[in-house]
Structures are given as structure tokens and as C-alpha cells.
Design a protein around this motif. Structure first.
Motif, short mmCIF file in Angstrom:
data_model
loop_
_atom_site.label_atom_id
_atom_site.label_comp_id
_atom_site.label_asym_id
_atom_site.label_seq_id
_atom_site.Cartn_x
_atom_site.Cartn_y
_atom_site.Cartn_z
N LYS A 144 0.83 -1.28 -0.09
CA LYS A 144 -0.04 -0.03 0.07
C LYS A 144 0.80 1.15 -0.08
N ASN A 145 0.47 2.28 -0.75
CA ASN A 145 0.93 3.62 -0.70
C ASN A 145 -0.20 4.50 -0.16
N LYS A 146 -0.24 5.13 0.88
CA LYS A 146 -1.32 5.68 1.54
C LYS A 146 -1.08 7.24 1.30
N ALA A 147 -0.46 7.74 0.22
CA ALA A 147 -0.35 9.11 -0.07
C ALA A 147 -2.00 9.30 -0.48
N PRO A 148 -2.54 10.44 -0.05
CA PRO A 148 -3.94 11.14 -0.67
C PRO A 148 -4.20 10.82 -2.12
#
Length: 297
Positions: A144-148
């Protein structure tokens, strides 16, 4: 079919596919022997109760340099907030989670963020996990990349969850969660079996020769987005993305792909699609000449 027999069938299918892709029509790839027999098991537990290590990167670092045998890293349930790099010298690594909803690796870098060198990371460097070694296998784990979620077309907001930049990799029962540029299918032959891939713009992109089998592709944009951006630049390249028995769902208006490369190649077969696909289906990246060469189905 029992669970064990089904698991063996999936793995046999992957090995047969690698063998077929390594045959004469795909001879630009060096022919190597996969390592199936396990020589080392390593465990990772972030709670520091049962594992050999408490971070995944430490487990990777423990694998011998110029590795020549199959090493399985078993990752206990938990949210592992770390950025991981698997170097080219550490081939034959298997990363096995306790379930894609139980074992999650996340980070939040974007292309515009500054790296250790004082320069922007770029899309390539934004990946939560970067895999540069051959014969990598991942099972039952979320990347996962949780950048908005950025506005469609925003600059510098590329945020890669996983980058695979090596040959002969397989991902089975995994999830890839992000927004813009989720899965960087960079170079090499890759097999994705029953995976979930979520994003907004170009959320599967690169120049891999890859098969997506029974995967769920989910768009999260409320404006417009694109599922793929394939970067085949020459008629001599044998790369392309193939989707078979997949499912496309989500929100917004979605192109099946954008022609990142002049000779982009993407094929969908026996795939269910929600009513979010734009009537045109494909975007030429602003260059009408690419419509002369792009193969699409």
C-alpha cells in the motif's frame, strides 16, 4: 479441489508460464532455473514475540548476497509501516503473508517528495516496496501507498505501492492499494493471480510482459482516470499486459488505458467491466500517431 492441491496448481501454472515465456519467442530474456526447493525459512513479527526479525527489511538484509536458493520470509499479521528495497543480488525470495487483509506493508512517498540526495524521488523512487531481484514471489500480502488521492492530472503526485523491476516474478492473492500509479509493472515477465489492484490514474503501468489472471481491478476516481499505461516503444519489443478472467469495477469515468509508449500493447479477454469505461475506451496520450501502432482488444 483441496486447498493444498489448488495452491500446487497455481504454483505449477506459474512455473509453466515462466517456462513458456522463456522459450524461443521470448528469447531476449536470459534462461534461468527457478529455485523451488526451500533452503531457508525466516519469520517476521512486528510485535517481537515470535519472529526472527521485527521488520521485513531486516529479514531481506539477512539473506546472503548473491543468493542461489529459495528463501521464504513468513510475515506475521500486522501493519508494517516501512519502505522496502530488495536488491538484484538477492534472488529467489518468497514473501508470504498471513492473508492480504492481515499482513499489510505501507508507506506514503510521492514523486515530488525529496529523497536522501536532496532531489525529488520521482515515480521510480516513490515505491513502498521496490523489487529488483529475479524469481521473486509474493503471496497473501497487501502492498500500500497511503498518499492521498490527488486530483486527476496533478503533477508530482505519483505514489507507487509496488515496483517490480526484475524478471520472472509472481504475485498470488495479493492486494495493491494506491491512487495515481499504484503498480509499477516496470520490466520483466510477471504473473498476477487473483490479485486486487486499486487506483485512479495509470494504476497499472510500465513495460512488463505480464499476465493478470482472475484479478479485480478497482478505480477510485470520481472524475476521470485510466487503468493502464503500457510503455512498449518498439515493434521489436515483446512486452504487453494481458488481462484474462478479470473484473473491472469502481467509480468515475475510466479509460482502459493510455498509450504511454508509441507501440503500447494491452489485451483484455473474458473480463467483466462496470459501466464506468468511457465509450472511446482508450486515450492516445495526446498523440494521434500512436493510434497507428497501438494494439488493443
Amino acid at each position: 479441489m483441496s486447498k493444498n492441491n489448488r495452491k500446487r496448481a497455481v504454483e505449477d501454472g506459474y512455473l509453466n508460464w515462466i517456462k513458456r515465456m522463456g522459450s524461443s519467442p521470448h528469447s531476449q530474456f536470459d534462461k534461468e532455473e527457478n529455485k523451488v526447493k526451500i533452503c531457508l525459512n525466516i519469520t517476521v513479527d512486528k510485535k517481537r514475540k515470535f519472529g526472527d526479525y521485527f521488520t521485513i527489511q531486516k529479514a531481506v538484509d539477512s539473506v546472503p548476497i548473491v543468493n542461489h536458493c529459495r528463501v521464504v520470509i513468513h510475515v506475521y499479521p500486522g501493519l508494517y509501516r516501512e519502505k522496502i528495497d530488495i536488491p538484484p543480488t538477492k534472488a529467489y525470495i518468497s514473501l508470504v503473508g498471513a492473508g492480504a487483509d492481515k499482513t499489510i506493508i505501507e508507506w506514503s512517498d510521492t514523486a515530488e517528495q525529496m529523497g536522501p540526495s536532496g532531489r525529488p524521488l520521482g515515480t521510480f523512487g516513490s515505491a513502498t516496496i521496490a523489487i529488483n531481484s529475479e524469481y521473486f514471489i509474493a503471496k497473501n500480502i497487501t502492498f500500500k501507498n497511503k498518499a492521498p488521492l490527488p486530483p486527476s492530472g496533478a503533477l508530482g503526485k505519483q505514489a507507487v505501492a509496488l515496483r517490480i523491476s526484475a524478471d520472472a516474478a509472481a504475485f498470488i492473492g495479493c492486494k495493491f492499494i494506491g491512487a495515481q500509479d499504484t503498480l509499477y509493472d516496470h520490466i520483466g515477465r510477471h504473473y498476477f493471480k487473483e490479485c486486487y489492484i486499486e487506483g485512479s490514474v495509470d494504476f497499472i503501468f510500465g513495460d512488463g510482459l505480464s499476465l493478470y489472471d482472475g484479478c479485480h481491478l478497482h478505480a477510485i476516481t470520481n472524475s476521470y482516470g485510466a487503468l493502464t499505461a503500457q510503455k512498449r516503444e518498439s515493434m521489436l519489443e515483446e512486452t504487453g499486459f494481458s488481462f484474462i478472467n478479470c473484473k473491472v469495477t469502481g467509480s468515475g469515468a475510466l479509460y482502459l488505458g493510455r498509450a504511454w509508449g508509441t507501440f503500447s500493447r494491452v489485451v483484455f479477454a473474458y473480463t467483466y467491466m462496470d459501466k464506468i469505461i468511457t465509450p472511446k475506451g482508450w486515450y492516445n496520450w495526446g498523440d494521434k500517431n500512436r493510434e497507428m501502432y497501438v494494439l488493443k482488444s
